[in-house]
Each structure stands twice: as C-alpha cells, then as structure tokens.
Design an enzyme around this catalytic site. Structure first.
Site, short mmCIF file in Angstrom:
data_model
loop_
_atom_site.label_atom_id
_atom_site.label_comp_id
_atom_site.label_asym_id
_atom_site.label_seq_id
_atom_site.Cartn_x
_atom_site.Cartn_y
_atom_site.Cartn_z
N ASP A 66 84.82 -0.29 88.05
CA ASP A 66 85.78 0.57 88.74
C ASP A 66 86.64 -0.29 89.67
O ASP A 66 86.67 -0.11 90.89
CB ASP A 66 85.03 1.64 89.53
CG ASP A 66 85.95 2.66 90.18
OD1 ASP A 66 87.09 2.83 89.68
OD2 ASP A 66 85.54 3.28 91.18
N SER A 67 87.34 -1.23 89.06
CA SER A 67 88.20 -2.16 89.81
C SER A 67 89.53 -2.32 89.11
O SER A 67 90.08 -3.42 89.03
CB SER A 67 87.51 -3.52 89.97
OG SER A 67 86.32 -3.42 90.71
#
Length: 300
Positions: A66-67
């Site tokens: 989740d970057s």
C-alpha cells in the site's frame, strides 16, 4: 414495504447524491470496504448504503504494498468493475491523489467517468505509506500544497454532488491536536466536503479531542480500525457523520484462504473444506448468472 421504498430511492438517485446525503446527514452512517466487483456486490447485498474503495485492500488483492505500487489506472480498472456491479455509491481511498494537484484533478475526471461518487485524499506526500504501519515514517505535505490540491479537484468535478474528502494525517504523524485542527480548517475553507480524521491509537482520545474542538464545522468521517471496541453510540454522541469499516472484507478473505489452502495441502483432500466454502451455485448467483439466462431467452 419500507425496505422496498428505500431500495427504490437508492436505485433512482445518483450515486454522488446518495453519498452526499449520507455525509451531510445528522444520522451516523456506515460504509464497508470492498476491493473488487464480487466483494462490492456482497457489501451492497448485505444492506450497506455505501462502499469504501480501500487502497490497502485493492493493493493487497493485487499482491503489492500500500505504497502506490498499484498505478491509478490499475485502481480505476478495479473500480469500474465495482461500480458496474452495484447501485450504491463508492468513496475511493485515493491516497495522495497519485501526485500533485494535476494528477489529483485528472483522477477526479476519471472517477466521474466511472460513476464513482467521491474521493478521499490524504495530506501526505507521494508515494504514501500506510498509516497503520508500526514503524512507518509519515511525511505530511505542506498545508498550502494540499489546499491547492483540494481546490483543483473541486474546480474539476462536473457533478456538483461529487464528494472530495480531506483526510488529515496529523495524528498519524505525531503532530498533535493543534496541527490537526489547523489543517482541517484550512481544508474546509478550500472546499473539502468532509474531513476524515485519522488515528491509529488503540483508544479514541485523539478523535474525541478533535470532535470537541471542531464543533460540527463540517462533516467528519472516522476509521476506527484500531479503536474498534468503542461503541458506535459514542461516535453518535460526539457528532461523527460517517464510519468506515476499512479493510475487514480483505482481511477475512486472507484468513479464509490461508485456512482453506492449509487444510487442502495437509489433507490432500477436499473433504474437510467443501462443507465450509461457498457453493459454486452461490458464486454464479453473485455473478448475475440468472440475468444472462433471461437474456439468452430473449436474444438467442
């Protein structure tokens, strides 16, 4: 009778208007995470009136972090399936807007083309890091930069009811209540339709303190993933407008798939898992197979 009336209302009202009404309402509302067309259909069928298009969950379903490792075009493709499959509104977890004001306003344009009802943007720098990481160093964007991003999104939207939610990460970054209030007020003045105030504490003291000082200046949304033991009536008492159940369908999938895979691997058999998993007929039903049968009768 009432259920049918509500169903008729939601099916005939624009998704953007549905979401706006939920956010603006004095009554506390709830939206549930989904990460693909199937989970979105399940959320709607359960009775939820809105969907949270979780960045964490969509990324996890792709097997990436989740970057911002999943591009915004890949996220848009997932959202298109989710939107096509449902009649209730989707609020996208839009991270930082995938760049500066120009990237964010293009995102809004593409979301409207897919009937997505709103986007939530967080005031961190691109690429973001998940707010719940234990050792995650969180860098916040300058206030004026994020204000410009909000204004650009509001200027770009074609549907007046499209919702732009400003997510304040001051508590996540450890900057405290004064900074949280300062940022929330700046974003409200920039045109944000609501403030999402985030906290990763195991208890809701930061949220309570903010709500007492905020005094209902604009709608507030919260994500009680970490302070999940707090009764929702407490949020009602504080004047919270919306609660997001942010990632539990994805996490439920992970647990179920781990257990099912482990059991089949160890048993070399399906005997112990078949009674516990959904029937294939149920999957067909959720896919809308009956509609295709009716269409075949009409057109073939």
């Amino acid at each position: 009778m009432l259920a049918n009336s509500l169903k008729s209302f939601f099916s005939s009202t624009r998704k953007t208007t549905q979401l706006k009404n939920m956010i603006q309402s004095k009554d506390l509302s709830f939206i549930m995470e989904a990460h693909n067309g199937l989970s979105a259909a399940i959320v709607e069928e359960t009775g939820f009136k809105g969907i949270w298009g979780s960045g964490l969950s969509i990324s996890a379903a792709m097997g990436v972090r989740d970057s911002n490792e999943a591009s915004y075009t890949q996220v848009l493709e997932v959202l298109e399936f989710m939107s096509d499959r449902t009649k209730i509104p989707i609020l996208l977890d839009g991270d930082t807007g995938y760049g500066n004001y120009n990237n964010a306003r293009r995102l809004v344009k593409k979301l409207e083309q897919r009937s997505i009802a709103g986007v939530c943007l967080e005031d961190k720098i691109f690429p973001k890091r998940n707010s719940l990481l234990d050792d995650g160093r969180q860098e916040l964007a300058p206030i004026n930069e994020f204000v410009a991003k909000i204004k650009a999104c509001k200027d770009t939207q074609q549907d007046a009811d499209f919702q732009v939610v400003a997510r304040v990460e001051a508590f996540i970054a450890g900057w405290g209540l004064e900074e949280a209030l300062k940022r929330a007020e700046a974003y409200r003045n920039a045109g944000a339709d609501a403030i999402l105030m985030h906290s990763k504490l195991k208890e809701p003291s930061e949220i309570e303190a903010f709500m007492k000082e905020w005094k209902n200046r604009s709608p507030v949304i919260i994500v009680p993933t970490n302070y999940h033991t707090v009764p929702t009536d407490t949020f009602r008492k504080w004047g919270v407008n919306m609660v997001i159940w942010a990632n539990h369908n994805m996490r439920a999938c992970v647990s179920a798939m781990q257990e099912t895979s482990r059991r089949i691997y160890e048993d070399e058999s399906l005997v112990n898992v078949e009674p516990k998993v959904a029937k294939v007929k149920e999957v067909f039903r959720l896919q809308g197979e009956d509609e295709l049968k009716q269409a075949d009768k009409k057109y073939l």
